[in-house]
Design an enzyme around this catalytic site. Structure first.
Site, mmCIF file in Angstrom:
data_model
loop_
_atom_site.group_PDB
_atom_site.id
_atom_site.type_symbol
_atom_site.label_atom_id
_atom_site.label_comp_id
_atom_site.label_asym_id
_atom_site.label_seq_id
_atom_site.Cartn_x
_atom_site.Cartn_y
_atom_site.Cartn_z
ATOM 1 N N GLU A 183 0.767 -1.126 0.081
ATOM 2 C CA GLU A 183 -0.059 -0.184 0.223
ATOM 3 C C GLU A 183 0.862 1.365 0.073
ATOM 4 O O GLU A 183 1.998 1.159 0.124
ATOM 5 C CB GLU A 183 -1.005 0.137 1.233
ATOM 6 C CG GLU A 183 -0.208 0.060 2.443
ATOM 7 C CD GLU A 183 -1.057 0.570 3.571
ATOM 8 O OE1 GLU A 183 -1.648 1.719 3.525
ATOM 9 O OE2 GLU A 183 -1.079 0.033 4.719
ATOM 10 N N LYS A 209 -3.263 -1.786 16.214
ATOM 11 C CA LYS A 209 -2.556 -1.123 17.206
ATOM 12 C C LYS A 209 -3.760 -0.966 18.180
ATOM 13 O O LYS A 209 -5.106 -1.002 17.974
ATOM 14 C CB LYS A 209 -2.331 0.462 16.743
ATOM 15 C CG LYS A 209 -1.071 0.372 15.824
ATOM 16 C CD LYS A 209 -0.609 1.753 15.698
ATOM 17 C CE LYS A 209 0.512 2.005 15.052
ATOM 18 N NZ LYS A 209 0.441 2.106 13.524
HETATM 19 N N1 PSU Z 1 -2.476 1.733 10.795
HETATM 20 C C1 PSU Z 1 -0.968 1.554 10.646
HETATM 21 N N2 PSU Z 1 -0.545 1.995 9.861
HETATM 22 C C2 PSU Z 1 -1.149 2.581 8.839
HETATM 23 C C3 PSU Z 1 -2.502 2.590 8.648
HETATM 24 C C4 PSU Z 1 -3.223 2.001 9.535
HETATM 25 O O1 PSU Z 1 -0.526 1.032 11.828
HETATM 26 O O2 PSU Z 1 -0.262 3.295 7.719
HETATM 27 C C5 PSU Z 1 -3.315 3.295 7.329
HETATM 28 C C6 PSU Z 1 -3.599 2.038 6.358
HETATM 29 O O3 PSU Z 1 -3.468 2.538 5.046
HETATM 30 C C7 PSU Z 1 -5.054 1.814 6.751
HETATM 31 C C8 PSU Z 1 -5.497 3.353 7.076
HETATM 32 O O4 PSU Z 1 -5.738 1.137 5.619
HETATM 33 O O5 PSU Z 1 -4.642 3.681 7.747
HETATM 34 C C9 PSU Z 1 -6.813 3.140 7.848
HETATM 35 O O6 PSU Z 1 -7.075 4.569 8.079
HETATM 36 P P1 PSU Z 1 -8.716 4.863 8.690
HETATM 37 O O7 PSU Z 1 -8.493 4.465 10.098
HETATM 38 O O8 PSU Z 1 -8.805 6.220 8.540
HETATM 39 O O9 PSU Z 1 -9.581 3.984 7.968
#
Ligand code: PSU
Ligand code: MN
Length: 309
Positions: free
Chosen positions: A28, A163
């Protein structure tokens, strides 16, 4: 899907690997633009590709580049995504049509990386952590689109769990409701990103890449819809102290709340804040767990190709 090629670009090297039935691992770009600071983000993204190659698979870093879902970014594109950082829009499923129509760039989250991977025919994707049900979601309704994508798009996602900025228990409940198998790689405990310990069990322990590949193949063969989550614990020597990381996560959550940060900005804010509060220690752990995940991703992709031969 006649017009798909207007929106999807698959790099020649990636297409050649797919045509030959060789293993490909998707990666990603939100982790590059929004998840780590420059220049560590670019260094990490390039090293991740090297690791995948060392394991005998082809890497495909995915991003939206000038209105095309690009499966297999070039070195220059990775450098560009890393350098521009937060100026690259974070692109989830709801952002995709507008960014494509306008010819814009976008950093793909787990959600949009799964979409593009699946359209290109890539079945395995490795990253750091996924989004999930946020703490307090019973009032904010903040639930990552990543969970819905796992419910509908047939890609196996390798990650280090989630996390504890998230409510891990509720995230597992949501995945259960949506029929997404949560597997543990050589563990029965769900890892919590910086630590191997979360207090929650995975649905199934998997002991080898072949074990994972067979289960994923069964899901594809029966057209059960949706993906699978393979959680892979951070190597013990890089794991962080549970109390130390949780104190910092709590402090980051309090500040996020106090500043009134909302919507798609929440996750990048928390990731950045934790990195700052821990003086870069969490960044190092983050990088190491990604390296570990892509290596496992490559092995699973190889095992899956061997089954389909
Ligand atoms: N958690 C991490 N590192 C990240 C992300 C999440 O530890 O880089 C990023 C990923 O791209 C994930 C996104 O798909 O954040 C999720 O964002 P949201 O919580 O806004 O859906
Ligand atoms: Mn959200």
């Amino acid at each position: 899907m006649q017009n798909l090629k207007d929106y999807l670009h698959v790099a020649p090297e990636v297409q050649a690997a797919l045509d030959a039935g060789k293993p490909v691992v998707a990666l990603e770009s939100t982790i590059i633009s929004h998840g780590m600071p420059y220049p560590k983000n670019v260094e990490t993204a390039l090293h991740v590709e090297e690791i995948i190659r060392e394991h005998g698979a082809t890497p495909a870093t995915i991003a939206i580049i000038r209105g095309k879902m690009t499966v297999g970014c070039t070195r220059e594109e990775i450098e560009y995504l890393g350098r521009r950082g937060l100026d690259v829009p974070k692109a989830s499923r709801r952002d995709l049509p507008v960014l494509l129509a306008r010819g814009e760039d976008g950093a793909t989250t787990v959600t949009t990386t799964m979409i593009a991977a699946s359209l290109a025919g890539v079945r395995v994707f490795a990253t750091g952590g996924i989004g999930g049900v946020h703490r307090g979601a019973e009032t904010t309704m903040d639930i990552s689109a990543d969970l819905e994508e796992l419910a509908m798009t047939p890609v196996l996602v390798v990650c280090a769990g989630c996390k504890s900025i998230l409510d891990i228990g509720l995230t597992l409940e949501y995945l259960e409701t949506k029929g997404v198998p949560v597997l543990g790689y050589q563990t029965s405990e769900m890892p919590a990103f910086y630590t191997t310990h979360s207090g929650f069990q995975v649905d199934y322990r998997m002991d080898s890449p072949e074990d994972v590949a067979r289960a994923f193949k069964a899901k594809l063969d029966c057209d059960l819809k949706g993906g699978m989550l393979l959680t892979n614990p951070i190597p013990q020597q890089y794991a962080m102290d549970l109390d130390y990381i949780n104190e910092n996560i709590d402090a980051a959550l309090k500040e996020c709340e106090a500043l009134g940060i909302r919507g798609k900005k929440i996750t990048p804010f928390l990731l950045d804040k934790i990195q700052k509060l821990t003086g870069g220690k969490s960044l190092e752990a983050n990088i190491q767990l990604v390296y570990n995940n892509v290596a496992v991703g490559a092995e699973v992709a190889k095992a899956l190709c061997a089954l389909n031969r």
